[in-house]
Design a protein around this motif. Structure first.
Motif, short mmCIF file in Angstrom:
data_model
loop_
_atom_site.label_atom_id
_atom_site.label_comp_id
_atom_site.label_asym_id
_atom_site.label_seq_id
_atom_site.Cartn_x
_atom_site.Cartn_y
_atom_site.Cartn_z
N LEU A 226 -25.16 -84.87 -28.13
CA LEU A 226 -25.39 -84.35 -26.78
C LEU A 226 -25.55 -85.49 -25.78
O LEU A 226 -25.07 -85.42 -24.65
N LYS A 227 -26.21 -86.55 -26.20
CA LYS A 227 -26.40 -87.68 -25.28
C LYS A 227 -25.07 -88.32 -24.93
O LYS A 227 -24.81 -88.65 -23.77
N ARG A 228 -24.22 -88.49 -25.94
CA ARG A 228 -22.91 -89.09 -25.66
C ARG A 228 -22.10 -88.20 -24.73
O ARG A 228 -21.48 -88.67 -23.77
N LEU A 229 -22.10 -86.91 -24.98
CA LEU A 229 -21.30 -86.01 -24.16
C LEU A 229 -21.85 -85.95 -22.74
O LEU A 229 -21.10 -85.95 -21.76
N SER A 230 -23.18 -85.93 -22.62
CA SER A 230 -23.73 -85.76 -21.28
C SER A 230 -23.65 -87.03 -20.46
O SER A 230 -23.81 -87.00 -19.25
N GLN A 257 -28.37 -73.67 -26.34
CA GLN A 257 -29.19 -73.79 -25.13
C GLN A 257 -29.44 -75.26 -24.80
O GLN A 257 -29.41 -75.66 -23.64
N ARG A 258 -29.66 -76.05 -25.83
CA ARG A 258 -29.86 -77.48 -25.58
C ARG A 258 -28.59 -78.15 -25.06
O ARG A 258 -28.65 -79.02 -24.19
N ALA A 259 -27.46 -77.73 -25.59
CA ALA A 259 -26.20 -78.30 -25.09
C ALA A 259 -26.03 -77.96 -23.62
O ALA A 259 -25.59 -78.79 -22.81
N LYS A 260 -26.42 -76.77 -23.26
CA LYS A 260 -26.30 -76.38 -21.85
C LYS A 260 -27.24 -77.23 -20.98
O LYS A 260 -26.86 -77.70 -19.91
N GLN A 292 -27.29 -65.13 -23.71
CA GLN A 292 -28.63 -65.62 -24.06
C GLN A 292 -28.58 -67.09 -24.48
O GLN A 292 -29.51 -67.86 -24.22
N ALA A 293 -27.49 -67.47 -25.12
CA ALA A 293 -27.32 -68.85 -25.58
C ALA A 293 -26.79 -69.77 -24.49
O ALA A 293 -26.61 -70.97 -24.71
N GLY A 294 -26.49 -69.21 -23.31
CA GLY A 294 -25.95 -70.03 -22.22
C GLY A 294 -24.44 -70.19 -22.27
O GLY A 294 -23.88 -71.12 -21.67
N VAL A 295 -23.78 -69.30 -22.97
CA VAL A 295 -22.32 -69.41 -23.17
C VAL A 295 -21.63 -68.25 -22.46
O VAL A 295 -22.06 -67.10 -22.61
#
Ligand code: PLP
Ligand code: SF4
Length: 363
Positions: A226-230, A257-260, A292-295
Motif C-alpha cells: 500500500l505504501k508503494r502504491l500510494s 478499506q485500508r487500500a482505500k 462497505q469495503a469502499g469498492v
C-alpha cells in the motif's frame, strides 16, 4: 502527486497483521481434490455427486494445463458440507469442462490480433494492457485467459525498451493496465520494478491493476504494498474481481478499506455465472458489500465464450432480465455496467437492454 492522504503507519486497529504475512498463503494453496474435500467436510468423491458422470482421464488431461489451485483463505469462505457452494463451483475442475460446445473457442477475444509488440495488448485508444505474469493465485474455471499463450507474451528484460518506445509513439495512451495472470501474484520486487518503469513515462497518468488476489489472499494488500502504491506519481486504480458476496468476509473488507484509505481507487468486476450469481438479490448483496469495503462495482461481464466454460453461460435474455431487477434494487452507483467483450470493438460493448425478450421481466 502529493504523498499519502493518510499515514498508514498511524492507522490503529485490532488487527496486528497488517505487515507482510502473505507469503505462506501464496505457497500453501490447495492443489488436489482430496485436500479440498477434507477442508470442506465433503466426501472425496463429491465431484461425482455434483456433476454426475465424471471421466477422470479426460478431466485429468485438461487439468494438467490448468489444474486445481485455490488459496486456503478462499476455501475458508466456502460453506462446509455444501457441494454446490457458489465459491466452490468457481474453482472446482469438473467433467463439464471437457465438453466441446459450438461457439466456445480458445481465444474468444481474438487478443492475438491486438498484440502490436510482445508484452502489450492495445485494443482501446487511451490504454494498453500488459500481461506481466502468467501466474494466478487461483484458477477460475470460467477464465477466458486459460488458453492464452503467456510464454509468447511475457515481456523479458530486453522487451521493456520496445514497450516503452511503443507507448511513447502512441501519445493517446495515458494508462497502463497490469494484468495477467494476476499482477499481484508477483513479488514486490518485480512488481515495483514494473511500476518504476511505467512511472518514468511522462504521458502515463494512471496505472491500473486487475487482480483477484485481494479477494483470495487479502493480506497481500499489506503495508509495504500500500505504501508503494500510494506514493506513486500516477493515480493507482485497483480493479478487484469478486463474483459473490460470500467472497467478501470481514478480513477482506478490512484490507480493502485500508487500500482505500491509502488513496487507491477501488473498482470491482464480476462475471455473470450460472448457478453462482445469476440472481439479482445475490448481485445486489454483492454491490452492498463492495460498497462497505469502499469498492465501486464497475463491470458485470457476460461470459466470454471460452472453450470449457459453456456450463457457466447465461444468455443475454436472462442477463438482461436479471439486470433490470438489479436496477430496481440498488443505488445507481452500485449497479455495474453490463458488458460484453467483442473482438475488434473499440470498447467493452454495453449489452442492449431493450432488445431482449421483455416478457421475462413480467414473470
Ligand atoms: C478490458 C480491457 C481494457 C480495459 O478496458 P476499460 O473499459 O477501460 O476497463 C483495456 N485493454 C484491454 C485489451 C482489455 O481487454
Ligand atoms: S484470477 Fe483472473 S486471470 Fe487468473 S484464472 Fe481467475 S479470472 Fe483468470
Amino acid at each position: 502527486m502529493p504523498n499519502l492522504p493518510i499515514q498508514l503507519t498511524n492507522i490503529t486497529d485490532d488487527n496486528p497483521n497488517w505487515q507482510s504475512n502473505w507469503k505462506s498463503d501464496f505457497v500453501n494453496t490447495i492443489n488436489d481434490k482430496q485436500s479440498l474435500a477434507k477442508m470442506l467436510d465433503l466426501p472425496a468423491d463429491f465431484v461425482e455427486t455434483v456433476f454426475g458422470e465424471t471421466d477422470e482421464k479426460n478431466v485429468g488431461e485438461k487439468m494438467s494445463d490448468f489444474p486445481l489451485k485455490v488459496p486456503q483463505k478462499f476455501v475458508k469462505k466456502m460453506q462446509k458440507g455444501d457441494p454446490n457452494d457458489p465459491l466452490l463451483l468457481q474453482i472446482l475442475p469438473t467433467f463439464a469442462e471437457t465438453v466441446q460446445t459450438a461457439g466456445f473457442v480458445t481465444d474468444p477475444l481474438a487478443e492475438k490480433s491486438a498484440n502490436p509488440t510482445k508484452g502489450i495488448i492495445h485494443k482501446y485508444r487511451s490504454r494498453v494492457l500488459m500481461p506481466i505474469t502468467g501466474a494466478c493465485m487461483v484458477h477460475c474455471r470460467y477464465c477466458f485467459r486459460q488458453h492464452f499463450d503467456y510464454q509468447e507474451n511475457l515481456p523479458i528484460a530486453d522487451d521493456w525498451q520496445t514497450i516503452v518506445d511503443y507507448i511513447e509513439k502512441n501519445l493517446d495512451v495515458n494508462e497502463v493496465i497490469l494484468s495477467g495472470g494476476d499482477p499481484l501474484s508477483l513479488s514486490d520486487r518485480r512488481l515495483f520494478a514494473v511500476l518504476d518503469t511505467l512511472e518514468n513515462i511522462p504521458q502515463i497518468r494512471t496505472i491500473r491493476l486487475h487482480s483477484r488476489v485481494p479477494v483470495v489472499i487479502p493480506n497481500r494488500l499489506d503495508d509495504a504494498l500500500l505504501k508503494r502504491l500510494s506514493s506513486s506519481r500516477c493515480q493507482i486504480v485497483l480493479v478487484i474481481h469478486a463474483n459473490h458476496p460470500n467472497e467478501l468476509d470481514d478480513e477482506t473488507i478490512s484490507y480493502l478499506q485500508r487500500a482505500k484509505l491509502a488513496g487507491i481507487a477501488l473498482l470491482n468486476q464480476t462475471v455473470l455465472l450460472k448457478n453462482i450469481n445469476n440472481d439479482a438479490d445475490i448481485l445486489a448483496n454483492l454491490s452492498e458489500k463492495l460498497w462497505q469495503a469502499g469498492v465501486l462495482p464497475y463491470y458485470l461481464h457476460v461470459l466470454d465464450k471460452v472453450a470449457g466454460a459453456s456450463h457457466f453461460y447465461i444468455d443475454d435474455a436472462e442477463a438482461v432480465a436479471i439486470y433490470w431487477q438489479l436496477l430496481a434494487k440498488c443505488a445507481g452507483y452500485l449497479v455495474p455496467k453490463l458488458v460484453r467483450e467483442t473482438p475488434n470493438e473499440p470498447f467493452k460493448t454495453p449489452i442492449n437492454l431493450y432488445e431482449q425478450n421483455q416478457s421475462i421481466l413480467s414473470d
